[in-house]
Scaffold this motif. Sequence first.
Motif, PDB file in Angstrom:
ATOM      1  N   LEU A  39       9.927 -13.521  -1.183  1.00  0.00           N
ATOM      2  CA  LEU A  39      10.115 -12.083  -1.036  1.00  0.00           C
ATOM      3  C   LEU A  39       9.533 -11.655   0.302  1.00  0.00           C
ATOM      4  N   THR A  40      10.249 -10.797   0.999  1.00  0.00           N
ATOM      5  CA  THR A  40       9.723 -10.254   2.244  1.00  0.00           C
ATOM      6  C   THR A  40       8.601  -9.268   1.925  1.00  0.00           C
ATOM      7  N   ALA A  41       7.831  -8.934   2.939  1.00  0.00           N
ATOM      8  CA  ALA A  41       6.746  -7.965   2.764  1.00  0.00           C
ATOM      9  C   ALA A  41       7.296  -6.613   2.314  1.00  0.00           C
ATOM     10  N   ARG A  42       8.461  -6.232   2.827  1.00  0.00           N
ATOM     11  CA  ARG A  42       9.084  -4.951   2.450  1.00  0.00           C
ATOM     12  C   ARG A  42       9.453  -4.935   0.965  1.00  0.00           C
ATOM     13  N   ARG A  43      10.071  -5.998   0.497  1.00  0.00           N
ATOM     14  CA  ARG A  43      10.452  -6.071  -0.920  1.00  0.00           C
ATOM     15  C   ARG A  43       9.220  -6.104  -1.818  1.00  0.00           C
ATOM     16  N   TYR A  44       8.200  -6.839  -1.403  1.00  0.00           N
ATOM     17  CA  TYR A  44       6.962  -6.907  -2.177  1.00  0.00           C
ATOM     18  C   TYR A  44       6.311  -5.529  -2.262  1.00  0.00           C
ATOM     19  N   ALA A  45       6.248  -4.816  -1.132  1.00  0.00           N
ATOM     20  CA  ALA A  45       5.653  -3.475  -1.112  1.00  0.00           C
ATOM     21  C   ALA A  45       6.422  -2.519  -2.015  1.00  0.00           C
ATOM     22  N   ALA A  46       7.740  -2.628  -2.021  1.00  0.00           N
ATOM     23  CA  ALA A  46       8.557  -1.764  -2.881  1.00  0.00           C
ATOM     24  C   ALA A  46       8.285  -2.051  -4.356  1.00  0.00           C
ATOM     25  N   GLY A  47       8.193  -3.326  -4.710  1.00  0.00           N
ATOM     26  CA  GLY A  47       7.905  -3.696  -6.097  1.00  0.00           C
ATOM     27  C   GLY A  47       6.524  -3.243  -6.532  1.00  0.00           C
ATOM     28  N   GLU A  48       5.550  -3.360  -5.642  1.00  0.00           N
ATOM     29  CA  GLU A  48       4.194  -2.909  -5.959  1.00  0.00           C
ATOM     30  C   GLU A  48       4.136  -1.391  -6.089  1.00  0.00           C
ATOM     31  N   ALA A  49       4.880  -0.662  -5.271  1.00  0.00           N
ATOM     32  CA  ALA A  49       4.933   0.803  -5.385  1.00  0.00           C
ATOM     33  C   ALA A  49       5.525   1.204  -6.741  1.00  0.00           C
ATOM     34  N   LEU A  50       6.582   0.499  -7.155  1.00  0.00           N
ATOM     35  CA  LEU A  50       7.186   0.773  -8.455  1.00  0.00           C
ATOM     36  C   LEU A  50       6.202   0.495  -9.576  1.00  0.00           C
ATOM     37  N   ARG A  51       5.498  -0.630  -9.511  1.00  0.00           N
ATOM     38  CA  ARG A  51       4.522  -0.979 -10.550  1.00  0.00           C
ATOM     39  C   ARG A  51       3.393   0.045 -10.615  1.00  0.00           C
ATOM     40  N   ARG A  52       2.897   0.462  -9.443  1.00  0.00           N
ATOM     41  CA  ARG A  52       1.820   1.467  -9.410  1.00  0.00           C
ATOM     42  C   ARG A  52       2.266   2.766 -10.057  1.00  0.00           C
ATOM     43  N   ASP A  53       3.484   3.213  -9.735  1.00  0.00           N
ATOM     44  CA  ASP A  53       3.984   4.446 -10.347  1.00  0.00           C
ATOM     45  C   ASP A  53       4.154   4.292 -11.847  1.00  0.00           C
ATOM     46  N   TRP A  54       4.594   3.117 -12.281  1.00  0.00           N
ATOM     47  CA  TRP A  54       4.759   2.854 -13.714  1.00  0.00           C
ATOM     48  C   TRP A  54       3.406   2.944 -14.423  1.00  0.00           C
ATOM     49  N   GLU A  55       2.383   2.367 -13.805  1.00  0.00           N
ATOM     50  CA  GLU A  55       1.045   2.414 -14.403  1.00  0.00           C
ATOM     51  C   GLU A  55       0.447   3.811 -14.339  1.00  0.00           C
ATOM     52  N   ARG A  56       0.592   4.505 -13.210  1.00  0.00           N
ATOM     53  CA  ARG A  56       0.059   5.866 -13.078  1.00  0.00           C
ATOM     54  C   ARG A  56       0.724   6.838 -14.041  1.00  0.00           C
ATOM     55  N   ALA A  57       1.989   6.608 -14.317  1.00  0.00           N
ATOM     56  CA  ALA A  57       2.715   7.486 -15.236  1.00  0.00           C
ATOM     57  C   ALA A  57       2.301   7.260 -16.687  1.00  0.00           C
ATOM     58  N   GLY A  58       1.525   6.210 -16.911  1.00  0.00           N
ATOM     59  CA  GLY A  58       1.074   5.917 -18.274  1.00  0.00           C
ATOM     60  C   GLY A  58       2.148   5.294 -19.138  1.00  0.00           C
ATOM     61  N   LEU A  59       3.059   4.558 -18.524  1.00  0.00           N
ATOM     62  CA  LEU A  59       4.168   3.957 -19.266  1.00  0.00           C
ATOM     63  C   LEU A  59       3.823   2.590 -19.836  1.00  0.00           C
ATOM     64  N   ARG A  60       2.703   2.029 -19.415  1.00  0.00           N
ATOM     65  CA  ARG A  60       2.275   0.721 -19.928  1.00  0.00           C
ATOM     66  C   ARG A  60       1.885   0.874 -21.399  1.00  0.00           C
ATOM     67  N   ALA A  61       2.215  -0.126 -22.196  1.00  0.00           N
ATOM     68  CA  ALA A  61       1.846  -0.105 -23.617  1.00  0.00           C
ATOM     69  C   ALA A  61       0.328  -0.114 -23.744  1.00  0.00           C
TER      70      ALA A  61
END
Length: 153
Positions: A39-61
Amino acid sequence: MGQIKYIEQQIEGLDGRMQSVLVHIGESPLAWLHARGMLTARRYAAGEALRRDWERAGLRARVTMHWDSAPRQGKRDSGAQPADPTLTQMAARERFDGAIAAAGPGLADILWRVACAGEGLAAAEKALGWPTRAGKLVLTLALDRVADWYRVP
């Protein structure tokens, strides 16, 4: 300091042969792919941004009790209302929903499984009934779209 834990896994190498590797269980699948140049750095950063938003939104079980709704000391009101989501949670949820929509319905499944749920690429492919290596291609397309949505340079 805790001890770093590794598990042994069988993965398919770039040459198509199966090989035994030690996997750091605290490392995310995206970090694993990025560290190995998949994965390029750009793709990795995008995936990490998505994961952070998922966790901040409280969507994790949740695996523990949610104490926000507990009655205050001295009050015995059993009809306590759940706390309203914070503005941070709502903004994160909107960003997450926008990013998933930008990825598209055919790409969002593997994106969520790998970036948010922490599923390995092979496990995600198997769960979705996809052939081996199809997940990497679809994941990179999804991450490109999410990177555009998050405006990752």
